[in-house]
Design a protein around this motif. Structure first.
Motif, PDB file in Angstrom:
ATOM      1  N   VAL A   6     -10.510  10.286   0.010  1.00 24.10           N
ATOM      2  CA  VAL A   6     -10.218   8.956  -0.513  1.00 24.10           C
ATOM      3  C   VAL A   6     -11.436   8.411  -1.239  1.00 24.10           C
ATOM      4  CG1 VAL A   6      -8.579   8.448   1.356  1.00 24.10           C
ATOM      5  CG2 VAL A   6     -10.963   7.784   1.610  1.00 24.10           C
ATOM      6  N   MET A   7     -11.253   7.233  -1.832  1.00 27.56           N
ATOM      7  CA  MET A   7     -12.373   6.495  -2.399  1.00 27.56           C
ATOM      8  C   MET A   7     -12.127   5.019  -2.106  1.00 27.56           C
ATOM      9  SD  MET A   7     -14.008   6.803  -6.156  1.00 27.56           S
ATOM     10  CE  MET A   7     -15.773   6.862  -6.183  1.00 27.56           C
ATOM     11  N   GLU A   8     -13.135   4.338  -1.657  1.00 23.49           N
ATOM     12  CA  GLU A   8     -13.022   2.953  -1.204  1.00 23.49           C
ATOM     13  C   GLU A   8     -12.370   2.044  -2.241  1.00 23.49           C
ATOM     14  OE1 GLU A   8     -15.924  -0.649   0.382  1.00 23.49           O
ATOM     15  OE2 GLU A   8     -16.757   1.327   0.016  1.00 23.49           O
ATOM     16  N   THR A   9     -12.643   2.249  -3.505  1.00 17.36           N
ATOM     17  CA  THR A   9     -12.144   1.360  -4.552  1.00 17.36           C
ATOM     18  C   THR A   9     -10.755   1.728  -5.065  1.00 17.36           C
ATOM     19  OG1 THR A   9     -13.328   2.661  -6.201  1.00 17.36           O
ATOM     20  CG2 THR A   9     -14.454   0.714  -5.325  1.00 17.36           C
ATOM     21  N   CYS A  10     -10.147   2.761  -4.533  1.00 13.83           N
ATOM     22  CA  CYS A  10      -8.815   3.193  -4.946  1.00 13.83           C
ATOM     23  C   CYS A  10      -7.758   2.454  -4.120  1.00 13.83           C
ATOM     24  CB  CYS A  10      -8.691   4.705  -4.748  1.00 13.83           C
ATOM     25  SG  CYS A  10      -7.011   5.337  -4.868  1.00 13.83           S
ATOM     26  N   PRO A  11      -6.878   1.680  -4.761  1.00 13.67           N
ATOM     27  CA  PRO A  11      -5.867   0.935  -3.996  1.00 13.67           C
ATOM     28  C   PRO A  11      -4.881   1.838  -3.253  1.00 13.67           C
ATOM     29  CG  PRO A  11      -5.543   0.633  -6.367  1.00 13.67           C
ATOM     30  CD  PRO A  11      -6.811   1.400  -6.196  1.00 13.67           C
ATOM     31  N   ASP A  12      -4.547   2.989  -3.814  1.00 10.10           N
ATOM     32  CA  ASP A  12      -3.654   3.920  -3.112  1.00 10.10           C
ATOM     33  C   ASP A  12      -4.323   4.443  -1.849  1.00 10.10           C
ATOM     34  OD1 ASP A  12      -1.804   3.554  -5.131  1.00 10.10           O
ATOM     35  OD2 ASP A  12      -2.148   5.491  -6.072  1.00 10.10           O
ATOM     36  N   CYS A  13      -5.606   4.742  -1.955  1.00 13.91           N
ATOM     37  CA  CYS A  13      -6.365   5.245  -0.804  1.00 13.91           C
ATOM     38  C   CYS A  13      -6.484   4.187   0.283  1.00 13.91           C
ATOM     39  CB  CYS A  13      -7.757   5.696  -1.242  1.00 13.91           C
ATOM     40  SG  CYS A  13      -7.758   7.093  -2.371  1.00 13.91           S
ATOM     41  N   ALA A  14      -6.801   2.963  -0.116  1.00 13.03           N
ATOM     42  CA  ALA A  14      -6.951   1.881   0.857  1.00 13.03           C
ATOM     43  C   ALA A  14      -5.656   1.665   1.633  1.00 13.03           C
ATOM     44  CB  ALA A  14      -7.383   0.604   0.150  1.00 13.03           C
ATOM     45  N   TYR A  15      -4.541   1.779   0.947  1.00 10.68           N
ATOM     46  CA  TYR A  15      -3.237   1.569   1.565  1.00 10.68           C
ATOM     47  C   TYR A  15      -2.967   2.599   2.663  1.00 10.68           C
ATOM     48  CZ  TYR A  15       1.719   0.362   1.857  1.00 10.68           C
ATOM     49  OH  TYR A  15       2.951  -0.043   2.302  1.00 10.68           O
ATOM     50  N   VAL A  16      -3.202   3.867   2.378  1.00 11.11           N
ATOM     51  CA  VAL A  16      -2.928   4.900   3.388  1.00 11.11           C
ATOM     52  C   VAL A  16      -4.038   4.980   4.429  1.00 11.11           C
ATOM     53  CG1 VAL A  16      -1.370   6.262   1.958  1.00 11.11           C
ATOM     54  CG2 VAL A  16      -3.809   6.766   1.911  1.00 11.11           C
ATOM     55  N   GLU A  17      -5.244   4.631   4.028  1.00 13.60           N
ATOM     56  CA  GLU A  17      -6.352   4.675   4.988  1.00 13.60           C
ATOM     57  C   GLU A  17      -6.110   3.705   6.146  1.00 13.60           C
ATOM     58  OE1 GLU A  17     -11.229   4.818   4.967  1.00 13.60           O
ATOM     59  OE2 GLU A  17     -10.175   4.395   3.100  1.00 13.60           O
ATOM     60  N   LYS A  18      -5.521   2.553   5.862  1.00 14.11           N
ATOM     61  CA  LYS A  18      -5.200   1.592   6.925  1.00 14.11           C
ATOM     62  C   LYS A  18      -4.238   2.198   7.937  1.00 14.11           C
ATOM     63  CE  LYS A  18      -5.860  -2.544   4.172  1.00 14.11           C
ATOM     64  NZ  LYS A  18      -5.188  -3.647   3.466  1.00 14.11           N
ATOM     65  N   PRO A  83       3.292   6.009   1.097  1.00 13.47           N
ATOM     66  CA  PRO A  83       2.459   5.710  -0.072  1.00 13.47           C
ATOM     67  C   PRO A  83       2.569   4.235  -0.446  1.00 13.47           C
ATOM     68  CG  PRO A  83       4.468   6.806  -0.748  1.00 13.47           C
ATOM     69  CD  PRO A  83       4.468   6.791   0.759  1.00 13.47           C
ATOM     70  N   ARG A  84       1.571   3.762  -1.159  1.00 11.74           N
ATOM     71  CA  ARG A  84       1.572   2.375  -1.623  1.00 11.74           C
ATOM     72  C   ARG A  84       2.684   2.201  -2.653  1.00 11.74           C
ATOM     73  NH1 ARG A  84      -0.723  -0.636  -5.948  1.00 11.74           N
ATOM     74  NH2 ARG A  84      -1.408   1.308  -6.887  1.00 11.74           N
ATOM     75  N   PRO A  85       3.493   1.157  -2.496  1.00  6.96           N
ATOM     76  CA  PRO A  85       4.521   0.898  -3.517  1.00  6.96           C
ATOM     77  C   PRO A  85       3.856   0.687  -4.880  1.00  6.96           C
ATOM     78  CG  PRO A  85       4.909  -0.424  -1.549  1.00  6.96           C
ATOM     79  CD  PRO A  85       3.560   0.227  -1.390  1.00  6.96           C
ATOM     80  N   GLN A  86       4.354   1.352  -5.912  1.00 11.41           N
ATOM     81  CA  GLN A  86       3.718   1.319  -7.231  1.00 11.41           C
ATOM     82  C   GLN A  86       3.770  -0.050  -7.888  1.00 11.41           C
ATOM     83  OE1 GLN A  86       1.748   3.865  -8.519  1.00 11.41           O
ATOM     84  NE2 GLN A  86       2.042   4.417  -6.382  1.00 11.41           N
ATOM     85  N   ASP A  87       4.655  -0.913  -7.440  1.00  8.03           N
ATOM     86  CA  ASP A  87       4.717  -2.253  -8.016  1.00  8.03           C
ATOM     87  C   ASP A  87       3.854  -3.243  -7.247  1.00  8.03           C
ATOM     88  OD1 ASP A  87       6.235  -2.325  -5.708  1.00  8.03           O
ATOM     89  OD2 ASP A  87       7.899  -3.426  -6.606  1.00  8.03           O
ATOM     90  N   GLU A  88       3.033  -2.727  -6.334  1.00  9.82           N
ATOM     91  CA  GLU A  88       2.214  -3.582  -5.478  1.00  9.82           C
ATOM     92  C   GLU A  88       0.751  -3.546  -5.914  1.00  9.82           C
ATOM     93  OE1 GLU A  88       0.836  -3.159  -0.972  1.00  9.82           O
ATOM     94  OE2 GLU A  88       2.988  -3.507  -1.165  1.00  9.82           O
ATOM     95  N   GLY A  89       0.352  -4.503  -6.711  1.00 10.70           N
ATOM     96  CA  GLY A  89      -1.055  -4.649  -7.069  1.00 10.70           C
ATOM     97  C   GLY A  89      -1.550  -3.715  -8.144  1.00 10.70           C
ATOM     98  N   ALA A  90      -2.871  -3.625  -8.220  1.00  8.77           N
ATOM     99  CA  ALA A  90      -3.569  -2.890  -9.272  1.00  8.77           C
ATOM    100  C   ALA A  90      -3.507  -1.382  -9.073  1.00  8.77           C
ATOM    101  CB  ALA A  90      -5.027  -3.334  -9.311  1.00  8.77           C
ATOM    102  N   ALA A  91      -3.794  -0.682 -10.150  1.00  5.17           N
ATOM    103  CA  ALA A  91      -3.921   0.774 -10.129  1.00  5.17           C
ATOM    104  C   ALA A  91      -5.300   1.134 -10.674  1.00  5.17           C
ATOM    105  CB  ALA A  91      -2.826   1.421 -10.965  1.00  5.17           C
ATOM    106  N   CYS A  92      -5.740   2.346 -10.395  1.00  2.00           N
ATOM    107  CA  CYS A  92      -7.087   2.710 -10.814  1.00  2.00           C
ATOM    108  C   CYS A  92      -7.134   3.708 -11.968  1.00  2.00           C
ATOM    109  CB  CYS A  92      -7.898   3.240  -9.632  1.00  2.00           C
ATOM    110  SG  CYS A  92      -7.107   4.561  -8.716  1.00  2.00           S
ATOM    111  N   SER A  93      -5.968   4.085 -12.488  1.00  2.00           N
ATOM    112  CA  SER A  93      -5.982   4.991 -13.639  1.00  2.00           C
ATOM    113  C   SER A  93      -6.262   4.198 -14.916  1.00  2.00           C
ATOM    114  CB  SER A  93      -4.652   5.726 -13.770  1.00  2.00           C
ATOM    115  OG  SER A  93      -3.632   4.820 -14.120  1.00  2.00           O
ATOM    116  N   LEU A  94      -6.675   4.908 -15.928  1.00  2.00           N
ATOM    117  CA  LEU A  94      -6.989   4.253 -17.201  1.00  2.00           C
ATOM    118  C   LEU A  94      -5.781   3.587 -17.831  1.00  2.00           C
ATOM    119  CD1 LEU A  94      -9.418   6.906 -18.722  1.00  2.00           C
ATOM    120  CD2 LEU A  94      -9.996   4.751 -17.586  1.00  2.00           C
TER     121      LEU A  94
END
Length: 99
Positions: A6-18, A83-94
């Protein structure tokens, strides 16, 4: 034990890390915490076909899971996580759609 990259600043990672907090079946490896972790992840990403699709669309490929038998998956559901719902908040891709 399942290794979870994971990476701390990745919203998908934060979601599953919890979801794995306090779960001894998961080893959380933050690739942004130490260069050794990043190198370990890059070696895996550069050599394993599980990342082919992610690389093709410009995604990093995190969160990533390595099961005890060596199986690599980028799908949280494969390890019993939602997985984090894709319509929930920011994403980290370009392009703003994934990680």
């Amino acid at each position: 034990m399942i290794k979870m990259y994971v990476m701390e600043t990745c919203p998908d990672c934060a979601y599953v890390e919890k979801q794995v907090e306090g779960n001894p079946n998961f080893e959380v490896i933050d690739i942004g915490k130490h260069v050794r972790n990043l190198k370990q992840f890059i070696k895996l990403r550069d050599t394993h076909p599980a990342f082919d699709e992610a690389k093709a669309v410009g995604d990093l490929g995190i969160p990533c899971y390595v099961l005890e038998d060596g199986t690599v998956t980028l799908y949280s559901k494969d390890v019993g996580l939602e997985p984090r719902p894709q319509d929930e908040g920011a994403a980290c891709s370009l392009d703003g759609r994934g990680c």
